[in-house]
Design an enzyme around this catalytic site. Structure first.
Site, PDB file in Angstrom:
ATOM      1  N   MET A   1      16.410  20.987  -0.894  1.00 24.66           N
ATOM      2  CA  MET A   1      15.494  19.914  -0.504  1.00 24.66           C
ATOM      3  C   MET A   1      14.101  20.412  -0.140  1.00 24.66           C
ATOM      4  O   MET A   1      13.210  19.610   0.123  1.00 24.66           O
ATOM      5  CB  MET A   1      16.071  19.127   0.686  1.00 24.66           C
ATOM      6  CG  MET A   1      17.336  18.371   0.377  1.00 24.66           C
ATOM      7  SD  MET A   1      17.860  17.306   1.734  1.00 24.66           S
ATOM      8  CE  MET A   1      18.096  18.505   3.046  1.00 24.66           C
TER       9      MET A   1
ATOM     10  N   VAL B   1      13.656  33.887  12.909  1.00 25.11           N
ATOM     11  CA  VAL B   1      14.774  34.760  13.264  1.00 25.11           C
ATOM     12  C   VAL B   1      14.737  35.988  12.353  1.00 25.11           C
ATOM     13  O   VAL B   1      14.897  35.873  11.135  1.00 25.11           O
ATOM     14  CB  VAL B   1      16.122  34.029  13.114  1.00 25.11           C
ATOM     15  CG1 VAL B   1      17.265  34.942  13.542  1.00 25.11           C
ATOM     16  CG2 VAL B   1      16.127  32.741  13.930  1.00 25.11           C
TER      17      VAL B   1
ATOM     18  N   ASP C   1      29.146  23.170   8.955  1.00 28.22           N
ATOM     19  CA  ASP C   1      28.790  24.074   7.856  1.00 28.22           C
ATOM     20  C   ASP C   1      28.728  25.519   8.344  1.00 28.22           C
ATOM     21  O   ASP C   1      27.782  26.250   8.047  1.00 28.22           O
ATOM     22  CB  ASP C   1      27.455  23.656   7.232  1.00 28.22           C
ATOM     23  CG  ASP C   1      27.268  24.222   5.826  1.00 28.22           C
ATOM     24  OD1 ASP C   1      28.275  24.651   5.219  1.00 28.22           O
ATOM     25  OD2 ASP C   1      26.127  24.240   5.332  1.00 28.22           O
TER      26      ASP C   1
ATOM     27  N   ASN D   1      24.934  31.237   7.359  1.00 26.97           N
ATOM     28  CA  ASN D   1      24.298  30.450   8.428  1.00 26.97           C
ATOM     29  C   ASN D   1      24.357  31.143   9.777  1.00 26.97           C
ATOM     30  O   ASN D   1      24.071  30.522  10.802  1.00 26.97           O
ATOM     31  CB  ASN D   1      24.955  29.071   8.535  1.00 26.97           C
ATOM     32  CG  ASN D   1      24.424  28.099   7.500  1.00 26.97           C
ATOM     33  OD1 ASN D   1      23.358  28.320   6.920  1.00 26.97           O
ATOM     34  ND2 ASN D   1      25.155  27.028   7.254  1.00 26.97           N
TER      35      ASN D   1
END
Length: 495
Positions: free
Chosen positions: A19, A89, A132, A137
Site C-alpha cells: 500500500m 528502528v 500478524d 515484524n
C-alpha cells in the site's frame, strides 16, 4: 531530499509494501524518523483508511520500549497521501538474522522470546490482538533488545470499529493460528500460537509450516498436519523446549498458554537462561463488562467492555495502584471524573470510591481489586522463586534442592533370587525319556523333566520362586513330553 510537512525526507524509500513505502527522514530537531507513506489510491479507500486509523489508535494506546513508537499521523493536502511518522528502528528483523546466520543459539532465542512476550503482553493488556506476528515484524535492535512492528491488521477486542468477519482470513500463511486459517473469531491466544511458530523458526532456522503452492494448501496444512518436532531440524536442544512449544502451538486454543505471562513463566522455569536483566512482569488487572479480570455489568450497558486497567507499581515514595481509564464514558473516582487518563492511588491509603461510567451499577469493590492484584503478584513471585530453585538444581546436579541427602547411605542389599542351572538334570531327563520306554528309567526321565519345569524354592524375602532358569524350565517341559511319547511308542511296539 524533499520536504513533507515539518519533515525532511530522503528521496529513495528504505522499504516498500503493497500500500505504500517507508522513507527515512528528520524532524525539525534533527531526530531521525521513519515515515510511512500511504499512496492516494489506498488512502482514499474507506476500508483501508479505517484500518490505518486503527493502527494509529493502537500505537497510541500502547507504551512499551519494545513496541515501535508513533510520533504523528496526517494527510498532506498537496499530494493527498497519508503519512504515519514513527520511530526509526535500527537493526535487522528476525527473518533477516536467521537468513544470514542460521538458527539462533538456544540461549539467545529464549532471551529474545522473553522480551517479545513482555512486549506482546502489553499489547494484550490494551485489549489488542496483533494478528500478524511473524519473524519479519520483530526487529532485533543493535543493543540486543527487540521491537514489535506493524499493527496494520491488529484487532480491537473491545469491539470498537470493524472486527473479524467470520470466514475471512487475516494473517500471514505459515504463522497464522488454526482458528485464523479457518476464518473463525480469534483472541489473544491466536498471537501466542503465532509466537510459538516464531520461536520454532528462531530455534531451528526453518518455518514450522512453509508456504505451499497456494494459500489454501498452506492453511490446510496448519489445520490438519501435526506441528513439527524441533529435532526434525535441530539436535541437542534442551528437553524442556519441546513441551513448552507443544503447549504454545496446540491446535485447541483452550489448551495453549492463556496469556504471555504463562508462556514466560514456562520458559523461565523450564530453561536455565539468566533473566537478571529482564524487566519484571506487570502486576496488572483489567476491569470491564466482558473478557476482563473483574467483570461488572450495568443495566444501561454504559460500562465499556474493557473499561480500565489497574496496575500495582512501586515508586520512590512507595507502592501505588495506577488506575488507567480506557473507556468511552469515563470513571468517577472520589467524585472526580477521569477520562482516558491515569491516577495514582496510594496502596496504604484509604480505599477510593470508584464508579465505572459514573453509574450506580458500576461501583467497584476495591477489596476485590486489591485481592486480585495481590494474587497476581504472588503468582509472579512464585514463578521467580521456582526459577531460582531451578538454578540451584542446575548448580548442585539434584532433581530437587529439597532432596539433597545429609548423609550418604549404603545401597540396599540385592535380595533377588538367582535361578539355578539345570543342565546336568536335563541331560539325564532326555536320555532316560528317550531310551527308558515303559520301564523305570522312562518314568524317571519324565519326573526329572517335570521337576526342572515346576520346582520352586523360598528366596531370602520369603517368596516362592522357580528354582531353575526360564530357558531350562522350557527344556524340562519338552523332556517330560518326549518321555510320555516314548512310553506310548514302546507300549505299541510291545503289542
Amino acid at each position: 531530499m524533499r520536504q513533507i510537512a515539518n519533515f525532511t525526507v530522503e528521496d529513495q524509500p528504505i522499504a516498500r509494501g503493497g500500500m505504500g513505502q517507508i522513507f527515512k527522514g528528520r524532524d525539525q530537531n534533527g531526530q531521525i524518523v521513519a515515515i510511512k507513506e500511504i499512496l492516494p489510491e489506498f488512502a482514499n479507500d474507506w476500508t483501508i483508511l479505517s484500518r490505518i486509523e486503527k493502527e494509529v489508535e493502537f500505537l497510541l494506546k500502547v507504551d512499551h520500549p519494545s513496541i515501535v513508537k508513533l510520533y504523528s499521523a496526517f494527510r498532506d493536502n498537496a499530494t493527498q497521501n497519508y503519512y504515519i511518522v514513527m520511530e526509526m528502528v535500527e537493526g535487522e528483523n528476525i527473518e533477516q538474522y536467521v537468513t544470514r546466520n542460521g538458527a539462533m543459539p538456544e540461549e539467545m532465542a529464549v532471551s529474545l522470546m522473553l522480551k517479545i512476550l513482555d512486549a506482546l503482553q502489553c499489547v494484550h493488556n490494551a485489549h489488542i490482538v496483533h494478528r500478524d506476528i511473524k519473524p519479519s515484524n520483530i526487529m532485533i535492535r543493535p543493543n540486543g533488545n527487540i521491537c514489535l512492528l506493524d499493527f496494520g491488521v491488529a484487532k480491537d477486542m473491545d469491539g470498537n470499529g470493524p472486527g473479524t468477519i467470520v470466514g475471512s482470513v487475516i494473517g500471514t500463511s505459515g504463522y497464522m493460528s488454526p482458528e485464523q486459517a479457518d476464518g473463525y473469531s480469534i483472541n489473544f491466544r491466536s498471537d501466542i500460537y503465532s509466537l510459538g511458530c516464531v520461536f520454532y523458526y528462531m530455534l531451528t532456522g526453518h518455518h514450522a509450516f512453509s508456504t505451499l503452492a497456494s494459500d489454501f494448501e498452506t492453511r490446510d496444512a496448519i489445520l490438519k498436519n501435526e506441528f513439527p518436532r524441533l529435532s526434525k531440524y535441530k539436535k541437542g536442544l534442551s528437553d524442556a523446549l519441546q513441551p513448552i512449544l507443544d503447549k504454545a502451538t496446540d491446535k485447541n486454543m483452550m489448551q495453549r498458554y492463556q496469556n504471555c505471562y504463562e508462556f514466560m513463566a514456562a520458559l523461565r522455569n523450564g530453561t536455565h537462561i539468566s533473566t537478571a536483566n529482564e524487566t519484571s512482569p506487570q502486576v496488572l488487572i483489567s476491569v470491564g463488562r466482558e473478557m476482563c479480570d473483574i467483570i461488572i455489568n450495568d443495566s444501561a450497558r454504559k460500562i465499556s467492555r474493557h473499561h480500565a486497567d489497574i496496575e500495582l507499581k512501586e515508586f520512590t515514595g512507595g507502592k501505588y495502584y495506577v488506575f488507567t481509564d480506557r473507556s468511552a464514558n469515563g470513571t468517577i473516582i472520589n467524585r472526580q471524573v477521569l477520562r482516558k487518563n491515569s491516577v495514582n492511588i496510594p496502596a496504604n491509603g484509604k480505599a477510593p470510591e470508584i464508579y465505572l461510567a459514573g453509574v450506580p451499577d458500576g461501583h467497584l469493590d476495591w477489596n476485590m481489586v486489591v485481592a486480585e492484584l495481590d494474587k497476581r503478584a504472588r503468582a509472579i513471585e512464585s514463578a521467580a522463586i521456582d526459577d531460582n530453585k531451578t538454578e540451584i538444581v542446575k548448580e548442585e546436579g539434584l532433581a530437587d534442592p529439597s532432596l539433597k541427602p545429609s548423609v550418604e547411605k549404603d545401597p540396599e542389599p540385592n535380595n533377588e533370587y538367582e535361578p539355578k542351572d539345570a543342565t546336568v538334570m536335563l541331560i539325564f531327563a532326555y536320555l532316560f525319556a528317550v531310551v527308558g520306554g515303559l520301564g523305570f528309567l522312562g518314568i524317571l526321565g519324565i519326573s526329572l523333566g517335570i521337576s526342572v519345569k515346576c520346582q520352586k524354592v523360598v528366596d531370602d524375602n520369603g517368596d516362592k520362586v522357580y528354582k531353575y532358569k526360564s530357558s531350562h524350565r522350557t527344556l524340562g517341559a519338552i523332556a517330560a513330553v518326549i518321555g510320555v511319547i516314548s512310553c506310548i511308542v514302546w507300549r505299541l511296539a510291545v503289542r
